[in-house]
Design a protein around this motif. Structure first.
Motif, PDB file in Angstrom:
ATOM      1  N   MET A   1       0.832  -1.190   0.000  1.00 13.99           N
ATOM      2  CA  MET A   1       0.000   0.000   0.000  1.00 13.99           C
ATOM      3  C   MET A   1       0.873   1.249   0.000  1.00 13.99           C
ATOM      4  O   MET A   1       2.085   1.192   0.207  1.00 13.99           O
ATOM      5  N   THR A   2       0.226   2.394  -0.202  1.00 10.79           N
ATOM      6  CA  THR A   2       0.952   3.656  -0.194  1.00 10.79           C
ATOM      7  C   THR A   2       1.410   4.028   1.212  1.00 10.79           C
ATOM      8  O   THR A   2       2.494   4.590   1.401  1.00 10.79           O
ATOM      9  N   THR A   3       0.610   3.727   2.222  1.00 15.15           N
ATOM     10  CA  THR A   3       0.936   4.058   3.603  1.00 15.15           C
ATOM     11  C   THR A   3       2.177   3.291   4.054  1.00 15.15           C
ATOM     12  O   THR A   3       2.258   2.079   3.908  1.00 15.15           O
ATOM     13  N   GLU A   4       3.130   4.018   4.624  1.00 13.15           N
ATOM     14  CA  GLU A   4       4.384   3.421   5.084  1.00 13.15           C
ATOM     15  C   GLU A   4       4.227   2.911   6.516  1.00 13.15           C
ATOM     16  O   GLU A   4       3.628   3.581   7.368  1.00 13.15           O
ATOM     17  N   ASP A   5       4.746   1.704   6.797  1.00 15.54           N
ATOM     18  CA  ASP A   5       4.753   1.223   8.173  1.00 15.54           C
ATOM     19  C   ASP A   5       6.036   1.671   8.863  1.00 15.54           C
ATOM     20  O   ASP A   5       6.951   2.183   8.225  1.00 15.54           O
ATOM     21  N   ALA A   6       6.097   1.473  10.170  1.00 16.22           N
ATOM     22  CA  ALA A   6       7.251   1.939  10.943  1.00 16.22           C
ATOM     23  C   ALA A   6       8.322   0.871  11.112  1.00 16.22           C
ATOM     24  O   ALA A   6       9.316   1.098  11.796  1.00 16.22           O
ATOM     25  N   GLY A   7       8.147  -0.294  10.504  1.00 13.02           N
ATOM     26  CA  GLY A   7       9.138  -1.358  10.625  1.00 13.02           C
ATOM     27  C   GLY A   7      10.442  -1.007   9.928  1.00 13.02           C
ATOM     28  O   GLY A   7      10.447  -0.404   8.859  1.00 13.02           O
ATOM     29  N   VAL A   8      11.557  -1.387  10.557  1.00 15.86           N
ATOM     30  CA  VAL A   8      12.898  -1.100  10.032  1.00 15.86           C
ATOM     31  C   VAL A   8      13.671  -2.408   9.895  1.00 15.86           C
ATOM     32  O   VAL A   8      13.666  -3.238  10.811  1.00 15.86           O
ATOM     33  N   LEU A   9      14.312  -2.616   8.764  1.00 14.85           N
ATOM     34  CA  LEU A   9      15.143  -3.800   8.571  1.00 14.85           C
ATOM     35  C   LEU A   9      16.337  -3.768   9.503  1.00 14.85           C
ATOM     36  O   LEU A   9      16.950  -2.723   9.721  1.00 14.85           O
ATOM     37  N   GLU A  10      16.670  -4.924  10.057  1.00  9.94           N
ATOM     38  CA  GLU A  10      17.842  -5.021  10.923  1.00  9.94           C
ATOM     39  C   GLU A  10      19.116  -5.011  10.085  1.00  9.94           C
ATOM     40  O   GLU A  10      19.089  -5.248   8.876  1.00  9.94           O
ATOM     41  N   ALA A  11      20.233  -4.735  10.745  1.00 12.40           N
ATOM     42  CA  ALA A  11      21.523  -4.674  10.050  1.00 12.40           C
ATOM     43  C   ALA A  11      21.790  -5.979   9.300  1.00 12.40           C
ATOM     44  O   ALA A  11      21.663  -7.066   9.862  1.00 12.40           O
TER      45      ALA A  11
ATOM     46  N   LEU B   1      10.010  14.613   4.126  1.00 14.35           N
ATOM     47  CA  LEU B   1      10.426  14.227   5.475  1.00 14.35           C
ATOM     48  C   LEU B   1       9.180  14.104   6.336  1.00 14.35           C
ATOM     49  O   LEU B   1       8.296  14.977   6.302  1.00 14.35           O
ATOM     50  N   GLY B   2       9.084  13.005   7.099  1.00 15.08           N
ATOM     51  CA  GLY B   2       7.887  12.819   7.910  1.00 15.08           C
ATOM     52  C   GLY B   2       8.047  11.726   8.947  1.00 15.08           C
ATOM     53  O   GLY B   2       9.151  11.233   9.213  1.00 15.08           O
ATOM     54  N   LEU B   3       6.923  11.338   9.531  1.00 11.12           N
ATOM     55  CA  LEU B   3       6.871  10.308  10.561  1.00 11.12           C
ATOM     56  C   LEU B   3       5.932   9.187  10.122  1.00 11.12           C
ATOM     57  O   LEU B   3       4.911   9.433   9.476  1.00 11.12           O
ATOM     58  N   ALA B   4       6.290   7.950  10.460  1.00 12.53           N
ATOM     59  CA  ALA B   4       5.447   6.779  10.210  1.00 12.53           C
ATOM     60  C   ALA B   4       5.236   6.049  11.524  1.00 12.53           C
ATOM     61  O   ALA B   4       6.208   5.760  12.239  1.00 12.53           O
ATOM     62  N   GLY B   5       3.994   5.771  11.876  1.00 12.04           N
ATOM     63  CA  GLY B   5       3.676   5.070  13.106  1.00 12.04           C
ATOM     64  C   GLY B   5       2.917   3.787  12.844  1.00 12.04           C
ATOM     65  O   GLY B   5       2.128   3.707  11.897  1.00 12.04           O
TER      66      GLY B   5
ATOM     67  N   ALA C   1       5.242   1.410  17.339  1.00 10.31           N
ATOM     68  CA  ALA C   1       6.506   1.822  16.720  1.00 10.31           C
ATOM     69  C   ALA C   1       6.341   3.177  16.043  1.00 10.31           C
ATOM     70  O   ALA C   1       5.272   3.519  15.545  1.00 10.31           O
ATOM     71  N   LEU C   2       7.441   3.928  16.034  1.00 10.63           N
ATOM     72  CA  LEU C   2       7.475   5.235  15.386  1.00 10.63           C
ATOM     73  C   LEU C   2       8.814   5.374  14.674  1.00 10.63           C
ATOM     74  O   LEU C   2       9.858   5.031  15.230  1.00 10.63           O
ATOM     75  N   ALA C   3       8.785   5.863  13.434  1.00  6.47           N
ATOM     76  CA  ALA C   3      10.009   6.004  12.653  1.00  6.47           C
ATOM     77  C   ALA C   3      10.028   7.338  11.920  1.00  6.47           C
ATOM     78  O   ALA C   3       8.977   7.865  11.527  1.00  6.47           O
ATOM     79  N   LEU C   4      11.222   7.871  11.757  1.00  9.47           N
ATOM     80  CA  LEU C   4      11.443   9.048  10.931  1.00  9.47           C
ATOM     81  C   LEU C   4      11.739   8.573   9.512  1.00  9.47           C
ATOM     82  O   LEU C   4      12.592   7.707   9.310  1.00  9.47           O
ATOM     83  N   VAL C   5      11.025   9.122   8.523  1.00 11.09           N
ATOM     84  CA  VAL C   5      11.202   8.703   7.134  1.00 11.09           C
ATOM     85  C   VAL C   5      11.502   9.926   6.266  1.00 11.09           C
ATOM     86  O   VAL C   5      11.045  11.037   6.549  1.00 11.09           O
ATOM     87  N   GLY C   6      12.279   9.715   5.225  1.00 10.50           N
ATOM     88  CA  GLY C   6      12.603  10.817   4.328  1.00 10.50           C
ATOM     89  C   GLY C   6      13.104  10.315   2.995  1.00 10.50           C
ATOM     90  O   GLY C   6      13.541   9.163   2.870  1.00 10.50           O
ATOM     91  N   GLY C   7      13.038  11.168   1.989  1.00  5.72           N
ATOM     92  CA  GLY C   7      13.491  10.765   0.666  1.00  5.72           C
ATOM     93  C   GLY C   7      13.811  11.947  -0.218  1.00  5.72           C
ATOM     94  O   GLY C   7      13.205  13.016  -0.105  1.00  5.72           O
ATOM     95  N   LEU C   8      14.791  11.744  -1.086  1.00  6.89           N
ATOM     96  CA  LEU C   8      15.190  12.728  -2.088  1.00  6.89           C
ATOM     97  C   LEU C   8      14.947  12.125  -3.466  1.00  6.89           C
ATOM     98  O   LEU C   8      15.475  11.058  -3.774  1.00  6.89           O
ATOM     99  N   HIS C   9      14.133  12.797  -4.285  1.00 11.67           N
ATOM    100  CA  HIS C   9      13.760  12.285  -5.595  1.00 11.67           C
ATOM    101  C   HIS C   9      14.348  13.166  -6.688  1.00 11.67           C
ATOM    102  O   HIS C   9      14.382  14.394  -6.564  1.00 11.67           O
TER     103      HIS C   9
END
Length: 209
Positions: free
Chosen positions: A1-11, A110-114, A86-94
């Motif tokens: 979906m378009t909505t971003e989740d707050a999950g982050v891939l581990e190293a 730049l925004g927040l995903a929860g 969960a809460l994450a900071l998200v951003g992108g340069l296009h």
């Protein structure tokens, strides 16, 4: 979906996503596009992604071919376990180009995903952020709300509402199937509110490694 989740891939964890979409625009325009994105966890609760995309527009004043790329990140602010909010900071340069013009930076976001796990297999997601379109010299606020339901151990159904402060919102439904522990297939259908509504159909595949 378009909505971003707050999950982050581990190293050391990575994903490859391939996406295709077809949009019926107003009044007679149509757009078809595809993208490929690679994402990896870089450690300390941060993941980075690089994507390339191509869109072909027909039957409208914007007719032509658009090509571009996206460099983005997601950084965990809250939530170490899958069962925690969960809460994450998200951003992108296009950057991109139209037809055979030179590539140029055209937007920054730049925004927040929860993400909030709920009882009985439900999960809620919310996005809020700021978007700066360099090409159009415009700024806007984007937002998204989504609710997912685990139908089985491998199939999830989702509904979402998303948009920005410069246009009418979109309503969408999505279905995701975890075919294997590392392969996920998904599809979605979205409609923009208002007369002469635009419609968007997508299909995508995600491979984890």
């Amino acid at each position: 979906m378009t909505t971003e989740d707050a999950g982050v891939l581990e190293a050391g964890e990575c994903e490859l996503e391939v996406y295709a979409g077809h949009e019926r625009q107003r009044p007679e325009g149509r757009a078809r596009g595809a993208s490929v994105q690679g994402s990896c966890g870089v450690g300390h609760g941060v993941q980075a992604a690089l994507a390339a995309e191509r869109v072909r527009v027909r039957g409208s004043e914007d007719a032509g071919r658009d090509e571009g790329g996206l460099l983005s990140f997601k950084a965990r602010l809250l939530g170490e376990d899958d069962d925690d909010p969960a809460l994450a900071l998200v951003g992108g340069l296009h950057w991109g180009r139209h037809d055979h013009e030179a590539f140029r930076r055209d937007s920054l976001a730049l925004g927040l995903a929860g993400t909030l796990p709920l009882p009985q297999g439900f999960t809620a997601h919310a996005n809020l952020g700021h978007y700066h379109d360099h090409a159009e010299r415009q700024r806007s606020t984007f937002w998204a709300l989504a609710l997912e339901k685990a139908l089985t151990d491998t199939v999830d159904l989702g509904a979402e509402l998303y948009g920005d402060d410069r246009g009418r919102p979109w309503r969408g439904l999505g279905l995701r199937w975890a075919a294997t522990p590392s392969l996920t297939v998904g599809t979605s259908y979205a409609v923009q509110a208002g007369a002469g509504r635009a419609r968007l159909v997508t299909v995508g595949v995600t491979l984890g490694f």
